[in-house]
Design an enzyme around this catalytic site. Structure first.
Site, mmCIF file in Angstrom:
data_model
loop_
_atom_site.group_PDB
_atom_site.id
_atom_site.type_symbol
_atom_site.label_atom_id
_atom_site.label_comp_id
_atom_site.label_asym_id
_atom_site.label_seq_id
_atom_site.Cartn_x
_atom_site.Cartn_y
_atom_site.Cartn_z
ATOM 1 C CB CYS A 1 66.251 27.434 18.621
ATOM 2 S SG CYS A 1 67.374 28.343 19.701
ATOM 3 C CB CYS A 2 64.797 31.257 21.446
ATOM 4 S SG CYS A 2 66.478 31.862 21.295
ATOM 5 C CB CYS B 1 33.303 16.234 39.359
ATOM 6 S SG CYS B 1 35.032 16.705 39.162
ATOM 7 C CG MET C 1 35.308 57.485 45.774
ATOM 8 S SD MET C 1 34.275 56.974 47.180
ATOM 9 C CE MET C 1 34.932 55.348 47.543
ATOM 10 C CB CYS D 1 35.723 61.377 46.528
ATOM 11 S SG CYS D 1 36.870 62.288 45.476
ATOM 12 C CE1 TYR E 1 32.354 60.372 41.987
ATOM 13 C CE2 TYR E 1 34.564 59.716 42.643
ATOM 14 C CZ TYR E 1 33.513 60.616 42.702
ATOM 15 O OH TYR E 1 33.612 61.751 43.457
ATOM 16 C CB CYS F 1 39.660 63.729 49.240
ATOM 17 S SG CYS F 1 38.510 64.488 48.059
ATOM 18 C CB CYS G 1 36.932 15.167 37.158
ATOM 19 S SG CYS G 1 35.567 15.988 36.332
#
Length: 545
Positions: free
Chosen positions: A542-543, A121, A10, A15, A62, A12, A126
């Site tokens: 290594c990386c 929990c 949308m 719309c 839409y 305007c 937990c």
């Protein structure tokens, strides 16, 4: 019901008028569209399915990003002969999730609890176990660490002080996350035991209560197996173990699932001699073999005694000493310890509910059977959480509770989707998994391709000097879509969320390869495991991942 839909596209006031016209033609009323807010609010008659509105908006090019029921007209405008719109039995994660969302819909809600508010929990699961597990980890690192030049030591553990601090945390979170929310959201709380007396009514403390809909969210409790002599022995469960005031010198744990492993390692780290005993020939038999092997290696390296493939003959007690007689590889053996923990799973809390009076069907273990919408065999009664034997996680229970409120009160038809539920066992190293195992993927008809990366190939593990563990990726060999991720490593629980997104949204191995992973994090193991499908990561710099 009053609906709010967030819409992209949308731009305007024209719309806005277009959207209003579309919905008006469907029979919607009180339509308020705003391109500035990117949404539309309207009243939708109960005779029209919301999916019809979705389709009409979509067909007009839409894009819908989110839908929310902000008021249920039937509940707020229509007088009901029932006492409540939603009556919830239980007060844990599923119960509070459903209650809060139902209140937001405008429902009249009540809840009943026969024990302590908050469920498993926060009270006995937990929260208490994980805070004590952290204490055990710190104590164990103080006793021994892998770095030369560091001199650390641990004194005598004051278990009573640890338990008291744990209880303070439990009380705080119970109040903040459960008890205080009762008045905040304004639902009725009953104290007592509820039982169904017919399909529409429960009885609590001799009071008969009716409701449009019910939610059974009574959770589960420790399951005690039959072993000759066990009933005459002073044994512990996961609940009573966490209330001990003195540290036992030795502990036998019968059962080595996630509860037995976590609590066994906890007391090992505090200084207790621990023996884990199980019937199965390998630990975590439902996990991939590489995961089982890595976990068993870690436990034995730490000094925990693991005995597998046992047949229980009998249990007895001599003074304070518990004696477990087993047969292993054809030979009888007696294991002795000061304390005995039974950790052989959990059973649904349904015995007292009189579910047959409400025509609610249960399974072989007493679990409440539900369909894909969380409804029981009585369409007015829903169930959520551990009582359904869904994955035993509070976040799954809360998710299911929210679905119940959406469907029973909001009038939606949301389906449960538990295809990508992450699970974490908080041992050290921790165990985390999401999606399909290799065996499950093959059973589901996939042509499977896997990658297994030992933890000593992950730079974070090398600098931590803790290299026992593994990363395993399970993928569809044809599409390279990630089907499952399984990890044994420090902080595996933190890594698994990224893996969950990969499984949930259908990412591929190439997606993981091409994403940047921060160096010297455990999460980098995901990318390295993806590279392992066609490279030897030991030959990379290594990386270079």
């Amino acid at each position: 019901m009053r609906v709010r839909i967030e819409i992209r596209g949308m731009t305007c006031t024209s719309c806005e008028g277009h959207i209003q016209s579309i919905l008006k033609n469907l029979g919607a009323q009180n339509i308020d569209a705003s391109y500035l807010k990117n949404n539309v609010e309207f009243q939708l008659p109960s005779t029209i399915d919301i999916e019809i509105a979705h389709k009409a908006i979509h067909d007009a090019n839409y894009e819908i990003s989110h839908t929310e029921i902000i008021q249920n007209k039937e509940i707020t405008d229509k007088k009901s002969t029932e006492d409540y719109d939603l009556f919830i039995i239980g007060s844990g994660g599923a119960a509070f999730s459903a209650a809060i969302k139902a209140i937001e819909y405008g429902a009249k809600v009540a809840m009943v609890e026969r024990g302590i508010i908050g469920g498993t929990c926060v009270n006995v699961g937990c929260v208490p176990s994980k805070t004590l597990l952290r204490a055990g980890e710190i104590n164990n690192l103080a006793k021994q660490n892998p770095f030369n030049g560091l001199n650390t030591s641990a004194g005598i553990v004051n278990l009573e002080a640890l338990v008291e601090q744990k209880n303070e945390l439990v009380m705080q979170l119970r109040s903040e996350k459960y008890v205080n929310l009762i008045d905040e959201y304004g639902f009725k709380m009953f104290k007592g035991e509820a039982k169904f007396i017919d399909e529409n009514t429960v009885e609590v403390n001799s009071e008969k209560i009716t409701s449009k809909y019910f939610l059974i969210a009574t959770g589960a409790s420790p399951s005690i197996p039959y072993i000759p002599g066990l009933k005459e022995v002073d044994y512990l469960t996961s609940t009573s173990l966490l209330e001990l005031k003195q540290l036992p010198k030795s502990l036998i744990v019968i059962g080595s699932g996630y509860i037995g492993m976590e609590l066994g390692q906890l007391f090992h780290n505090l200084g207790t001699e621990v023996t884990l005993i199980q019937r199965s020939e390998r630990v975590l038999k439902n996990y991939d073999l590489e995961i089982s092997e890595a976990v068993e290696k870690a436990l034995t390296e730490q000094g925990i005694n693991v005995i597998k493939g046992v047949t229980y003959e009998s249990i007895d007690q001599d003074g304070d000493t518990k004696k477990v007689r087993v047969t292993v590889n054809g030979q009888e053996k007696v294991i002795e310890a000061e304390q005995l923990l039974i950790a052989t799973g959990r059973k649904p809390n349904t015995n007292y509910l009189q579910l047959s009076e409400a025509n609610v069907k249960v399974g072989s273990r007493g679990e409440v059977l539900i369909d894909e919408y969380a409804r029981t065999s009585n369409t007015k009664i829903y169930a959520a959480g551990d009582v359904t034997m869904a994955p035993q996680f509070v976040y799954v229970a809360a998710y299911q509770g929210g679905i119940v409120a959406d469907n029973a009160i909001g009038g939606l038809n949301r389906k449960l989707n538990l295809e990508s539920v992450p699970g974490v066992t908080f041992t050290n190293p921790s165990i985390a998994t999401v999606g399909l195992t290799e065996e499950q993927a093959k059973q589901n008809g996939f042509d499977v391709k896997t990658s297994v990366l030992p933890l000593d190939a992950v730079p974070r593990a090398l600098v931590n000097r803790e290299t026992t563990g593994v990363f395993k990726l399970v993928a569809d060999a044809k599409t390279l879509k990630v089907l499952g991720v399984h990890i044994v490593a420090e902080n595996a629980g933190e890594v698994i969320y990224a893996a969950t997104l990969a499984v949930k949204f259908g990412l591929t191995i190439d997606d993981l390869r091409e994403s940047l992973a921060p160096y010297l994090t455990m999460a980098e193991g995901l990318k390295l495991a993806a590279l392992t499908f066609d490279k030897d990561v030991s030959k990379l710099s290594c990386c270079a991942g």
